[in-house]
Design an enzyme around this catalytic site. Structure first.
Site, PDB file in Angstrom:
ATOM      1  N   ARG A  39       0.817  -1.221   0.000  1.00 35.39           N
ATOM      2  CA  ARG A  39       0.000   0.000   0.000  1.00 35.39           C
ATOM      3  C   ARG A  39       0.853   1.274   0.000  1.00 35.39           C
ATOM      4  O   ARG A  39       0.419   2.302  -0.532  1.00 35.39           O
ATOM      5  CB  ARG A  39      -0.943  -0.012   1.202  1.00 35.39           C
ATOM      6  CG  ARG A  39      -2.108  -0.959   0.966  1.00 35.39           C
ATOM      7  CD  ARG A  39      -3.032  -1.042   2.132  1.00 35.39           C
ATOM      8  NE  ARG A  39      -4.273  -1.694   1.734  1.00 35.39           N
ATOM      9  CZ  ARG A  39      -5.156  -2.197   2.594  1.00 35.39           C
ATOM     10  NH1 ARG A  39      -4.938  -2.113   3.882  1.00 35.39           N
ATOM     11  NH2 ARG A  39      -6.259  -2.766   2.144  1.00 35.39           N
ATOM     12  N   LYS A 211     -14.288 -14.069   6.860  1.00 33.10           N
ATOM     13  CA  LYS A 211     -15.632 -13.819   7.384  1.00 33.10           C
ATOM     14  C   LYS A 211     -16.716 -13.898   6.325  1.00 33.10           C
ATOM     15  O   LYS A 211     -16.771 -13.072   5.422  1.00 33.10           O
ATOM     16  CB  LYS A 211     -15.676 -12.434   8.013  1.00 33.10           C
ATOM     17  CG  LYS A 211     -15.461 -12.465   9.514  1.00 33.10           C
ATOM     18  CD  LYS A 211     -15.644 -11.104  10.062  1.00 33.10           C
ATOM     19  CE  LYS A 211     -16.476 -11.067  11.313  1.00 33.10           C
ATOM     20  NZ  LYS A 211     -16.599  -9.688  11.819  1.00 33.10           N
ATOM     21  N   GLY A 364      -6.695  -6.926   0.905  1.00 30.09           N
ATOM     22  CA  GLY A 364      -5.351  -6.735   1.447  1.00 30.09           C
ATOM     23  C   GLY A 364      -4.611  -8.049   1.623  1.00 30.09           C
ATOM     24  O   GLY A 364      -3.453  -8.177   1.226  1.00 30.09           O
ATOM     25  N   GLY A 388     -12.514  -4.290   1.013  1.00 28.30           N
ATOM     26  CA  GLY A 388     -13.871  -3.870   1.355  1.00 28.30           C
ATOM     27  C   GLY A 388     -14.451  -2.932   0.316  1.00 28.30           C
ATOM     28  O   GLY A 388     -15.598  -3.085  -0.115  1.00 28.30           O
TER      29      GLY A 388
HETATM   30  P1  ADP Z   1      -8.841 -10.128   2.157  1.00 34.78           P
HETATM   31  O1  ADP Z   1      -8.031  -9.206   3.034  1.00 34.78           O
HETATM   32  O2  ADP Z   1      -8.085 -10.588   0.967  1.00 34.78           O
HETATM   33  O3  ADP Z   1     -10.192  -9.546   1.824  1.00 34.78           O
HETATM   34  P2  ADP Z   1      -9.830 -11.571   4.436  1.00 34.78           P
HETATM   35  O4  ADP Z   1      -9.362 -10.468   5.313  1.00 34.78           O
HETATM   36  O5  ADP Z   1     -11.276 -11.786   4.291  1.00 34.78           O
HETATM   37  O6  ADP Z   1      -9.139 -11.466   2.997  1.00 34.78           O
HETATM   38  O7  ADP Z   1      -9.248 -12.959   4.990  1.00 34.78           O
HETATM   39  C1  ADP Z   1      -7.877 -13.229   5.047  1.00 34.78           C
HETATM   40  C2  ADP Z   1      -7.562 -14.170   6.154  1.00 34.78           C
HETATM   41  O8  ADP Z   1      -8.367 -15.329   6.112  1.00 34.78           O
HETATM   42  C3  ADP Z   1      -6.138 -14.663   6.102  1.00 34.78           C
HETATM   43  O9  ADP Z   1      -5.403 -14.098   7.160  1.00 34.78           O
HETATM   44  C4  ADP Z   1      -6.239 -16.181   6.228  1.00 34.78           C
HETATM   45  O10 ADP Z   1      -5.316 -16.730   7.139  1.00 34.78           O
HETATM   46  C5  ADP Z   1      -7.649 -16.364   6.751  1.00 34.78           C
HETATM   47  N1  ADP Z   1      -8.185 -17.669   6.405  1.00 34.78           N
HETATM   48  C6  ADP Z   1      -8.257 -18.248   5.204  1.00 34.78           C
HETATM   49  N2  ADP Z   1      -8.738 -19.504   5.310  1.00 34.78           N
HETATM   50  C7  ADP Z   1      -8.951 -19.730   6.612  1.00 34.78           C
HETATM   51  C8  ADP Z   1      -9.421 -20.857   7.364  1.00 34.78           C
HETATM   52  N3  ADP Z   1      -9.755 -21.992   6.760  1.00 34.78           N
HETATM   53  N4  ADP Z   1      -9.511 -20.725   8.698  1.00 34.78           N
HETATM   54  C9  ADP Z   1      -9.165 -19.567   9.290  1.00 34.78           C
HETATM   55  N5  ADP Z   1      -8.718 -18.491   8.660  1.00 34.78           N
HETATM   56  C10 ADP Z   1      -8.606 -18.557   7.326  1.00 34.78           C
HETATM   57 MG    MG Z   2      -8.145  -8.755   5.151  1.00 29.94          MG
END
Ligand code: ADP
Ligand code: MG
Length: 407
Positions: A39, A211, A364, A388
């Site tokens: 970033r 989530k 991110g 987001g």
């Molecule tokens: P982004 O930032 O790309 O939008 P998120 O913030 O929604 O993604 O999620 C990223 C996180 O999700 C990562 O830190 C990863 O470790 C976690 N994650 C992925 N799969 C699992 C899982 N099966 N159980 C727990 N955490 C997970």
């Molecule tokens: Mg994230």
């Protein structure tokens, strides 16, 4: 009204003018060490262009989620150093947000200087729901770039990761100053527009991350537009549970099971879930992995990645896609033993891109995964800095930080 761009501002001449820039410098920090500088790097072109053109640049940004008061853990100090290195010029850090130090430093700026204000979220008014409180902070920010001699100040919005937030440094300042989209925001909006307006089929969406509640709205919206939605990561377990399967101790949001069941009922032909899962006993890098069928997750074990058969199937779906949007890792890629799913799917998207697909990575952690797993960033058409924000755009929501720039 069309959004005015950074080049519009530069064309007016900015020498000696105070320019407030909202950047997204929210990088992962571990004990003061920056994990992924993505970033910061993405924010450099706008700041550099203004500084090179002789503006007195005041940058405001947030880091993490401090509780509306100064907290050394969330100081932008390491970011100021890294930003200075990337810019190739010294970046001053104010000791406060809009206090006496910030004001004194802002007054002392000469042409081309760059001043970074301390974490904007140290001030509770930044995220206040009260319009008057936010406006008061915005006015204090504007005062930092105001010139008693009457040289007009400007606001450049370049923090794409926060444009979905109605916050003082994102939204309210734009109501007070002539405003422009920075280079990063302009590119991001252009890409998202391309993704929503002229989508070439097949259109595949890959969703993962932690989530499910954050991402259900986008599934609902994209289910009618995409040809396939591939679901992995922590969010797939709520879907598996919605199919009546037991998910052990995997991440699961019971309050969302019903909604997921409804989505599967309505869009079962579009949504694809993993068929095998890499499970383990505890959430730890050294906890040994074991691959099981998705309907055989043992009690007491948690899924931390999708399995190889799922990667194969997802790859087949992705390989002939002409448009791909990916948000959210397929597993806990931060642990090497659970990174194969994310890596495999990312490689499938890179493969599709090489065959001419238009691919966008949003989020991110997804962007960090690309870099951390040693994948080529230019293997994708675009890597977005805002998870987001890009999701809300794709959901069809209005982004306050963008719509205010149109006025
Ligand atoms: P982004 O930032 O790309 O939008 P998120 O913030 O929604 O993604 O999620 C990223 C996180 O999700 C990562 O830190 C990863 O470790 C976690 N994650 C992925 N799969 C699992 C899982 N099966 N159980 C727990 N955490 C997970
Ligand atoms: Mg994230």
């Amino acid at each position: 009204m069309a959004i005015k761009s950074l080049s519009d501002l530069l064309a007016q001449g900015v020498e000696g003018r105070g320019v407030l820039v909202r950047s997204d410098l929210n990088v992962p920090l571990d004990n003061g060490i920056i994990g992924d500088p993505g970033r910061i790097i993405a924010s450099v072109p706008t700041i550099k262009a203004l500084s090179d053109a002789g503006a007195k640049v005041v940058v405001t940004a947030h880091l993490g989620r401090p509780k509306g008061e100064p907290d050394p853990e969330f100081s932008l100090a390491p970011v100021a150093v890294a930003l200075g290195e990337q810019l190739g010029r010294h970046v001053q850090l104010a000791g406060d947000v809009v206090g006496t130090d910030a004001l004194a430093r802002a007054e002392g700026l000469t042409d081309g200087d760059v001043l970074l204000l301390e974490n904007i979220r140290f001030d509770p008014r930044e995220t206040s729901k009260d319009d008057a409180e936010r406006l008061a902070l915005a006015e204090a920010l504007v005062a930092l770039v105001a010139d008693p001699g009457g040289n007009p100040a400007a606001f450049v919005s370049d923090g794409f990761g926060v444009v979905h937030r109605k916050q003082a440094s994102v939204y309210d300042v734009a109501t007070l100053l002539p405003h422009y989209a920075g280079a990063l925001v302009a590119t991001e909006v252009e890409v998202l527009k391309a993704l929503t307006s002229s989508t070439e089929r097949p259109y595949a969406v890959v969703l993962g991350g932690s989530k499910v509640s954050d991402k259900l709205a986008v599934i609902e919206n994209l289910a009618t537009k995409a040809d396939s939605i591939v679901i992995g990561g922590g969010m797939c377990y709520t879907f598996l549970a919605a199919q009546g399967l037991s998910v052990g101790t995997s991440l699961c949001q019971p309050e969302m099971i019903e909604t997921c069941a409804k989505l599967l009922e309505d869009y079962g032909d579009v949504i694809h879930l993993p068929v095998d899962i890499v499970v383990t006993e505890k959430f730890a890098a050294d906890s040994p992995p074991e691959t099981v069928a998705a309907d055989k997750i043992p009690d007491g074990k948690m899924g931390l990645d999708i399995g190889p058969e799922s990667v194969k199937r997802f790859t087949a779906l992705l390989s002939n896609a002409k448009t791909v949007f990916w948000n959210g890792p397929m597993g806990v890629f931060e642990f090497p033993a659970y990174a194969a799913g994310t890596k495999g799917v990312a490689e499938a998207i890179i493969g599709a891109t090489a065959k001419g697909a238009f691919s966008v990575v949003g989020g991110g952690d997804s962007a960090a995964a690309v870099r951390q797993l040693g994948l080529p960033e230019d293997g994708f058409s675009h890597i977005s800095t805002g998870g987001g924000a890009s999701l809300e755009y794709l959901e069809g929501k209005e982004l306050p930080g963008i719509s205010i720039l149109e006025q």
